[in-house]
Design a protein around this motif. Structure first.
Motif, PDB file in Angstrom:
ATOM      1  N   UNK A   1      11.622  -1.344 -10.731  1.00  0.00           N
ATOM      2  CA  UNK A   1      10.749  -0.590 -10.725  1.00  0.00           C
ATOM      3  C   UNK A   1       9.603  -1.355 -10.370  1.00  0.00           C
ATOM      4  N   UNK A   2       8.614  -0.760  -9.430  1.00  0.00           N
ATOM      5  CA  UNK A   2       7.519  -1.616  -9.044  1.00  0.00           C
ATOM      6  C   UNK A   2       6.241  -0.281  -8.888  1.00  0.00           C
ATOM      7  N   UNK A   3       5.127  -0.882  -8.617  1.00  0.00           N
ATOM      8  CA  UNK A   3       3.724  -0.011  -8.489  1.00  0.00           C
ATOM      9  C   UNK A   3       3.185  -0.658  -7.461  1.00  0.00           C
ATOM     10  N   UNK A   4       2.459   0.479  -6.401  1.00  0.00           N
ATOM     11  CA  UNK A   4       1.557  -0.030  -5.295  1.00  0.00           C
ATOM     12  C   UNK A   4       0.268   0.800  -6.018  1.00  0.00           C
ATOM     13  N   UNK A   5      -0.496  -0.179  -5.671  1.00  0.00           N
ATOM     14  CA  UNK A   5      -2.069   0.226  -6.107  1.00  0.00           C
ATOM     15  C   UNK A   5      -3.046   0.751  -4.941  1.00  0.00           C
ATOM     16  N   UNK A   6      -3.840   1.751  -4.932  1.00  0.00           N
ATOM     17  CA  UNK A   6      -4.838   2.191  -4.390  1.00  0.00           C
ATOM     18  C   UNK A   6      -6.172   2.186  -4.917  1.00  0.00           C
ATOM     19  N   UNK A   7      -6.940   1.160  -4.349  1.00  0.00           N
ATOM     20  CA  UNK A   7      -8.258   1.372  -4.778  1.00  0.00           C
ATOM     21  C   UNK A   7      -9.406   1.738  -3.825  1.00  0.00           C
ATOM     22  N   UNK A   8     -10.265   2.574  -4.438  1.00  0.00           N
ATOM     23  CA  UNK A   8     -11.179   3.165  -3.443  1.00  0.00           C
ATOM     24  C   UNK A   8     -12.561   2.915  -4.040  1.00  0.00           C
ATOM     25  N   UNK A   9     -13.605   2.723  -3.132  1.00  0.00           N
ATOM     26  CA  UNK A   9     -14.882   2.088  -3.340  1.00  0.00           C
ATOM     27  C   UNK A   9     -15.706   3.009  -3.794  1.00  0.00           C
ATOM     28  N   UNK A  10     -15.683   4.209  -3.397  1.00  0.00           N
ATOM     29  CA  UNK A  10     -16.789   5.173  -3.958  1.00  0.00           C
ATOM     30  C   UNK A  10     -16.307   6.552  -4.465  1.00  0.00           C
ATOM     31  N   UNK A  11     -17.152   7.373  -4.798  1.00  0.00           N
ATOM     32  CA  UNK A  11     -16.351   8.776  -5.644  1.00  0.00           C
ATOM     33  C   UNK A  11     -15.784   9.270  -4.405  1.00  0.00           C
ATOM     34  N   UNK A  12     -14.531   9.867  -4.918  1.00  0.00           N
ATOM     35  CA  UNK A  12     -13.687  10.623  -3.876  1.00  0.00           C
ATOM     36  C   UNK A  12     -12.832  11.586  -4.909  1.00  0.00           C
ATOM     37  N   UNK A  13     -12.633  12.673  -4.996  1.00  0.00           N
ATOM     38  CA  UNK A  13     -12.001  13.601  -5.705  1.00  0.00           C
ATOM     39  C   UNK A  13     -10.684  14.148  -5.284  1.00  0.00           C
ATOM     40  N   UNK A  14     -10.137  13.661  -4.281  1.00  0.00           N
ATOM     41  CA  UNK A  14      -8.972  14.101  -3.694  1.00  0.00           C
ATOM     42  C   UNK A  14      -8.084  12.740  -3.037  1.00  0.00           C
ATOM     43  N   UNK A  15      -7.083  12.535  -3.663  1.00  0.00           N
ATOM     44  CA  UNK A  15      -6.355  11.263  -3.123  1.00  0.00           C
ATOM     45  C   UNK A  15      -4.850  11.836  -2.772  1.00  0.00           C
ATOM     46  N   UNK A  16      -4.337  11.219  -1.685  1.00  0.00           N
ATOM     47  CA  UNK A  16      -3.162  11.596  -0.876  1.00  0.00           C
ATOM     48  C   UNK A  16      -2.335  10.294  -0.738  1.00  0.00           C
ATOM     49  N   UNK A  17      -0.864  10.554  -0.702  1.00  0.00           N
ATOM     50  CA  UNK A  17      -0.116   9.610  -0.585  1.00  0.00           C
ATOM     51  C   UNK A  17       0.893   9.873   0.579  1.00  0.00           C
ATOM     52  N   UNK A  18       1.241   9.329   1.600  1.00  0.00           N
ATOM     53  CA  UNK A  18       1.950   9.753   2.803  1.00  0.00           C
ATOM     54  C   UNK A  18       3.354   8.537   2.703  1.00  0.00           C
ATOM     55  N   UNK A  19       4.257   8.979   3.345  1.00  0.00           N
ATOM     56  CA  UNK A  19       5.300   8.084   3.575  1.00  0.00           C
ATOM     57  C   UNK A  19       5.356   7.989   5.092  1.00  0.00           C
ATOM     58  N   UNK A  20       5.700   6.853   5.714  1.00  0.00           N
ATOM     59  CA  UNK A  20       6.154   6.637   7.085  1.00  0.00           C
ATOM     60  C   UNK A  20       7.359   5.680   7.273  1.00  0.00           C
ATOM     61  N   UNK A  21       8.420   6.326   7.915  1.00  0.00           N
ATOM     62  CA  UNK A  21       9.796   5.361   8.420  1.00  0.00           C
ATOM     63  C   UNK A  21       9.362   4.764   9.556  1.00  0.00           C
ATOM     64  N   UNK A  22       9.992   3.729   9.906  1.00  0.00           N
ATOM     65  CA  UNK A  22       9.688   2.712  11.160  1.00  0.00           C
ATOM     66  C   UNK A  22       9.835   3.702  12.426  1.00  0.00           C
ATOM     67  N   UNK A  23       8.818   3.613  13.206  1.00  0.00           N
ATOM     68  CA  UNK A  23       8.714   4.348  14.378  1.00  0.00           C
ATOM     69  C   UNK A  23       8.577   5.891  14.105  1.00  0.00           C
ATOM     70  N   UNK A  24       8.394   6.378  13.295  1.00  0.00           N
ATOM     71  CA  UNK A  24       8.370   7.861  12.831  1.00  0.00           C
ATOM     72  C   UNK A  24       7.133   8.082  12.475  1.00  0.00           C
ATOM     73  N   UNK A  25       6.786   9.624  12.201  1.00  0.00           N
ATOM     74  CA  UNK A  25       5.527  10.166  12.025  1.00  0.00           C
ATOM     75  C   UNK A  25       5.389  10.138  10.545  1.00  0.00           C
ATOM     76  N   UNK A  26       4.207  10.403   9.972  1.00  0.00           N
ATOM     77  CA  UNK A  26       3.797  10.393   8.662  1.00  0.00           C
ATOM     78  C   UNK A  26       4.445  11.938   7.701  1.00  0.00           C
ATOM     79  N   UNK A  27       4.802  11.580   6.596  1.00  0.00           N
ATOM     80  CA  UNK A  27       5.093  12.648   5.810  1.00  0.00           C
ATOM     81  C   UNK A  27       4.268  12.670   4.493  1.00  0.00           C
TER      82      UNK A  27
END
Lengths: 114, 112
Positions: free
Chosen positions: B18-44
């Motif tokens: 098991x592991x965790x990736x962290x995403x910190x942001x510096x000012x107020x934001x009310x919507x957060x997105x996660x995307x995946x990208x395989x090598x040489x491919x687009x974002x999903x």
């Protein structure tokens, strides 16, 4: 649905040349955008559009022009290519007039400027 | 100005862990997105997190959002090789006319 399509997939330019990267979507999305992706830097927004006839600058607009004459198409023009524009370019689209919904990305164009 | 920082930038792990990736942001934001990208491919698109305390799960991936801490996490449970990819988070910037501000990405390699 083809989703978001981009052409060409690969392109090599000489410094000073101009070209247009094509982007089209068939999902009737209002919002379209262009990003560039450089190693270790994530994506940076170049230009975006909230509908036909409306475009605006993103974070890194210099050296690029866009137009949006139809809902479907959003071409990106490089006016006079520079080596600093070597990058992978992604076009994306999403529902709504703001980029707040999930974005659907095209396959990308890998551009090298010599 | 909104800035988004991911860590780690590179992660190599064994299958089943098991592991965790962290995403910190510096000012107020009310919507957060996660995307995946395989090598040489687009974002999903993986997840869109809309409010404080939001949690979304898809298979072995679970994302959460704490707007007070300005932190989103992507947790991987019992990793499998197919999850090897680069994962990006992005935060919505109201100050920049609703542009997405992206993290640098976390390259995840899962070894059999």
């Amino acid at each position: 649905n083809a989703g978001v399509t981009q052409t060409p997939k690969f392109q090599v330019l000489k410094t000073g040349q101009s070209m247009t990267l094509q982007c089209a979507q068939d999902m009737n999305h209002e919002y379209m955008s262009w990003y560039r992706q450089d190693p270790g830097m994530g994506l940076r927004l170049i230009h975006y559009s909230v509908g036909a006839g409306i475009t605006d600058q993103g974070e890194v607009p210099n050296g690029y022009n866009v137009s949006r004459s139809t809902t479907e198409d959003f071409p990106l023009r490089l006016l006079s290519a520079a080596p600093s524009q070597t990058s992978v370019y992604f076009c994306a689209s999403s529902r709504g007039v703001q980029g707040v919904n999930e974005q659907f990305f095209g396959p990308g164009t890998r551009l090298t400027v010599l | 100005e909104l800035k988004v920082e991911q860590n780690p930038l590179f992660l190599s792990m064994q299958e089943g862990k098991n592991y965790t990736i962290y995403c910190n942001y510096s000012t107020t934001s009310d919507r957060l997105y996660w995307y995946r990208q395989d090598p040489g491919k687009s974002l999903e698109s993986l997840f869109v997190l809309l409010s404080n305390g939001a949690v979304k799960q898809e298979g072995r991936l679970m994302a959460s959002l704490d707007t007070k801490a300005r932190l989103s996490t992507l947790h991987i449970t019992a990793a499998v090789h197919d999850l090897s990819a680069t994962y990006f988070c992005a935060a919505l910037s109201r100050d920049s006319n609703y542009q997405l501000i992206w993290g640098a990405g976390t390259k995840l390699i899962i070894k059999p």
